[in-house]
Design an enzyme around this catalytic site. Structure first.
Site, PDB file in Angstrom:
ATOM      1  N   HIS A   5       3.950  10.231   3.240  1.00  0.00           N
ATOM      2  CA  HIS A   5       3.582   9.236   2.250  1.00  0.00           C
ATOM      3  C   HIS A   5       4.560   8.064   2.237  1.00  0.00           C
ATOM      4  O   HIS A   5       4.375   7.094   1.514  1.00  0.00           O
ATOM      5  CB  HIS A   5       3.545   9.933   0.881  1.00  0.00           C
ATOM      6  CG  HIS A   5       2.969   9.103  -0.210  1.00  0.00           C
ATOM      7  ND1 HIS A   5       2.285   7.943   0.012  1.00  0.00           N
ATOM      8  CD2 HIS A   5       2.990   9.273  -1.542  1.00  0.00           C
ATOM      9  CE1 HIS A   5       1.901   7.435  -1.140  1.00  0.00           C
ATOM     10  NE2 HIS A   5       2.324   8.225  -2.101  1.00  0.00           N
ATOM     11  N   CYS A   6       5.647   8.132   3.049  1.00  0.00           N
ATOM     12  CA  CYS A   6       6.696   7.115   2.900  1.00  0.00           C
ATOM     13  C   CYS A   6       6.863   6.207   4.113  1.00  0.00           C
ATOM     14  O   CYS A   6       6.549   5.024   4.046  1.00  0.00           O
ATOM     15  CB  CYS A   6       8.018   7.810   2.593  1.00  0.00           C
ATOM     16  SG  CYS A   6       7.985   8.700   1.044  1.00  0.00           S
ATOM     17  N   ILE A   7       7.361   6.768   5.214  1.00  0.00           N
ATOM     18  CA  ILE A   7       7.799   5.924   6.333  1.00  0.00           C
ATOM     19  C   ILE A   7       6.647   5.092   6.942  1.00  0.00           C
ATOM     20  O   ILE A   7       6.856   3.943   7.302  1.00  0.00           O
ATOM     21  CB  ILE A   7       8.520   6.762   7.434  1.00  0.00           C
ATOM     22  CG1 ILE A   7       9.512   7.753   6.816  1.00  0.00           C
ATOM     23  CG2 ILE A   7       9.215   5.867   8.451  1.00  0.00           C
ATOM     24  CD1 ILE A   7      10.677   7.143   6.107  1.00  0.00           C
ATOM     25  N   ILE A  67       4.235   3.815   5.410  1.00  0.00           N
ATOM     26  CA  ILE A  67       3.620   2.960   4.389  1.00  0.00           C
ATOM     27  C   ILE A  67       4.602   1.965   3.775  1.00  0.00           C
ATOM     28  O   ILE A  67       4.359   0.751   3.759  1.00  0.00           O
ATOM     29  CB  ILE A  67       3.015   3.858   3.274  1.00  0.00           C
ATOM     30  CG1 ILE A  67       1.835   4.625   3.867  1.00  0.00           C
ATOM     31  CG2 ILE A  67       2.604   3.054   2.051  1.00  0.00           C
ATOM     32  CD1 ILE A  67       1.277   5.690   2.978  1.00  0.00           C
ATOM     33  N   ASP A  68       5.719   2.483   3.268  1.00  0.00           N
ATOM     34  CA  ASP A  68       6.623   1.656   2.453  1.00  0.00           C
ATOM     35  C   ASP A  68       7.082   0.363   3.121  1.00  0.00           C
ATOM     36  O   ASP A  68       7.127  -0.681   2.459  1.00  0.00           O
ATOM     37  CB  ASP A  68       7.858   2.466   2.026  1.00  0.00           C
ATOM     38  CG  ASP A  68       7.480   3.728   1.288  1.00  0.00           C
ATOM     39  OD1 ASP A  68       6.334   3.809   0.815  1.00  0.00           O
ATOM     40  OD2 ASP A  68       8.318   4.634   1.203  1.00  0.00           O
TER      41      ASP A  68
END
Ligand SMILES: NC(=O)c1ccc[n+]([C@@H]2O[C@H](COP(=O)([O-])OP(=O)(O)OC[C@H]3O[C@@H](n4cnc5c(N)ncnc54)[C@H](O)[C@@H]3O)[C@@H](O)[C@H]2O)c1
Length: 430
Positions: free
Chosen positions: A261-263, A265-266
């Site tokens: 959910h992080c790398i 997207i952010d």
């Protein structure tokens, strides 16, 4: 006396954080729009694999934790921490609608002096522009005067037993010095090390730097994997040697693509916001390009491995081992394994997967067409029936040695078969 708190969004971030506060003696009200999660908590159950049910049950029984879908209960607490999703929309632009919805839901129930902290990863300006506007409008109060506002990024590392919420330093930035003081008092109740910064924006930008740093470095080793691979050099051996340097180097490892959910997207939250300032984020774009091309590279290697057996991808049976995006968790969000499955199926392969943590694929927005597919059993006859096996995620619970006994064609994207005695041509690093 401890500050009573509400935590909005009881997912991978919100649940462990709630438990950390509760264990520290703080009364926590969990708020979520998902009734099954609320029911589970009130019944003392966990719905996240790496969180033991007893950890929830203990806190609920002691009266330190409860959950609700009723957002008007925000009036009962002195601080609200928001941990809701921040995905990208289908045009790969930030979707902060979950934050804004939460803001609208809590604003009418804020009381004077309440602290609101945003923890969801997002672009600089979300807290002091977007969230602030919604909260002021819905409450009729002024941020920094009537209520406090702050941003504090989450640094949760799911599945890593060495990562303890309590001891991970926590960056905090407030709208005003008084907001920061109140935020220190809030987290000081449950965490050991606080890192105050000068503003919400610095705190937001810090989280993005951390994730961009990972994304860019993973892209670098992914590119080197292809270049060194062409030269007959094993990139994993190179990284192992390089990491013996006691300064100025930090190992990152290649893989089949980015997941979670992080790398993936952010970094694009910053890309989007940077445009408002007429700036480009070239490193982020390049890293994104390299990382998203990785599944295609892996499929290319599958083609080479099958070709060596006079087979084609079209008509072959290919097994993906590891569906979750990282080892030892059941989180399959944004997993590159789905890209591999889609690409191989598109080329005419029959695709199966094995993952001890994901026995059946849950319905999701992105991979709805795989929903209901079941993991194949871990049995010699089932595994040996595949023409090729891709190790996409190396879970500890998977016996990779046994896999080398059962499969004659393994495409290893994680170096999981390192130092195993194998037959020539059996392992294809990718
Ligand atoms: N998972 C991680 O390892 C990690 C690490 C650091 C930061 N983050 C960031 O933390 C944030 C949350 O991530 P997560 O992994 O916990 O997500 P998640 O999907 O696991 O959990 C989010 C929760 O919020 C709930 N929710 C959605 N909309 C809501 C609303 N309007 N009101 C109340 N609840 C709502 C969902 O039902 C869900 O329970 C994201 O911004 C993410 O980027 C995640």
């Amino acid at each position: 006396m401890s500050m009573s708190i509400a935590i909005v969004g009881l997912g991978y971030v919100g649940l462990p954080l709630s438990l950390q506060f509760a264990r520290s003696g703080v009364k926590v009200l969990g708020l979520d729009i998902d009734p099954p999660k609320v029911e589970a908590i009130n019944a003392g159950r966990s719905y996240i694999k790496h969180i033991e049910p007893v950890m929830v049950a203990e806190q609920v029984k002691a009266g330190r934790m409860s959950a609700s879908t009723d957002f008007s209960r925000v009036k009962e607490v002195q601080a609200v921490i928001i941990c809701v999703p921040t995905p990208l929309n289908k045009n790969r632009e930030p979707d902060i609608s979950y934050i804004l919805e939460t803001g609208k839901a809590i604003a009418p129930h804020l009381t004077k002096g309440t602290l609101v902290v945003l923890e969801s990863t997002t672009y600089p300006g979300t807290t002091d522009e977007d969230l602030l506007a919604v909260l002021e409008q819905g409450s009729g109060m002024k941020a920094g005067v009537d209520f406090h506002l702050a941003f504090s990024p989450e640094r949760e590392d799911p599945g890593n037993p060495a990562s303890k919420v309590a001891s991970i330093p926590k960056v905090i930035g407030g709208l005003t010095p008084a907001c920061l003081e109140k935020t220190k008092a809030l987290y000081g109740q449950a965490l050991t090390t606080l890192v105050p910064v000068s503003s919400c924006r610095v705190a937001e930008a810090t989280k993005l730097l951390e994730n961009i740093f990972r994304g860019v470095n993973i892209a670098l080793v992914n590119e080197l994997k292809i270049v060194y691979g062409a030269m007959g050099i094993d990139v994993w051996e190179v990284i192992d040697a390089a990491k013996t340097k006691p300064f100025g180097f930090m190992p990152f490892y290649p893989g089949p693509g980015l997941g979670g959910h992080c790398i993936p997207i952010d970094p694009f939250y910053l890309t989007w916001k940077a445009r408002e300032y007429g700036k480009n984020t070239r490193f982020i774009e390049l890293a994104g390009e390299i990382n998203t091309a990785m599944p295609e590279y892996v499929v290319h290697r599958v083609g080479e491995a099958l070709n060596a057996q006079r087979k084609s991808i079209n008509g072959s049976r290919v097994l993906i081992v590891g569906l979750a995006y990282k080892p030892d968790v059941d989180d399959d969000r944004e997993s590159p394994s789905y890209d591999l499955m889609d690409l191989l199926k598109g080329l005419g392969a029959t695709v199966g997967y094995y993952d001890p943590h994901v026995p059946v694929i849950r319905p999701t927005r992105e991979h709805g067409h795989w929903a209901g597919t079941k993991s194949v059993p871990w049995e010699k006859s089932a595994i040996a029936a595949f023409d090729a096996v891709i190790i996409a995620t190396a879970h500890k619970a998977v016996d990779h040695k046994q896999l080398t006994d059962w499969s004659h064609c393994i495409i290893d994207t994680r170096n999981a078969t390192k130092s195993m005695a194998v037959k020539p041509g059996q392992i294809w690093k990718a």
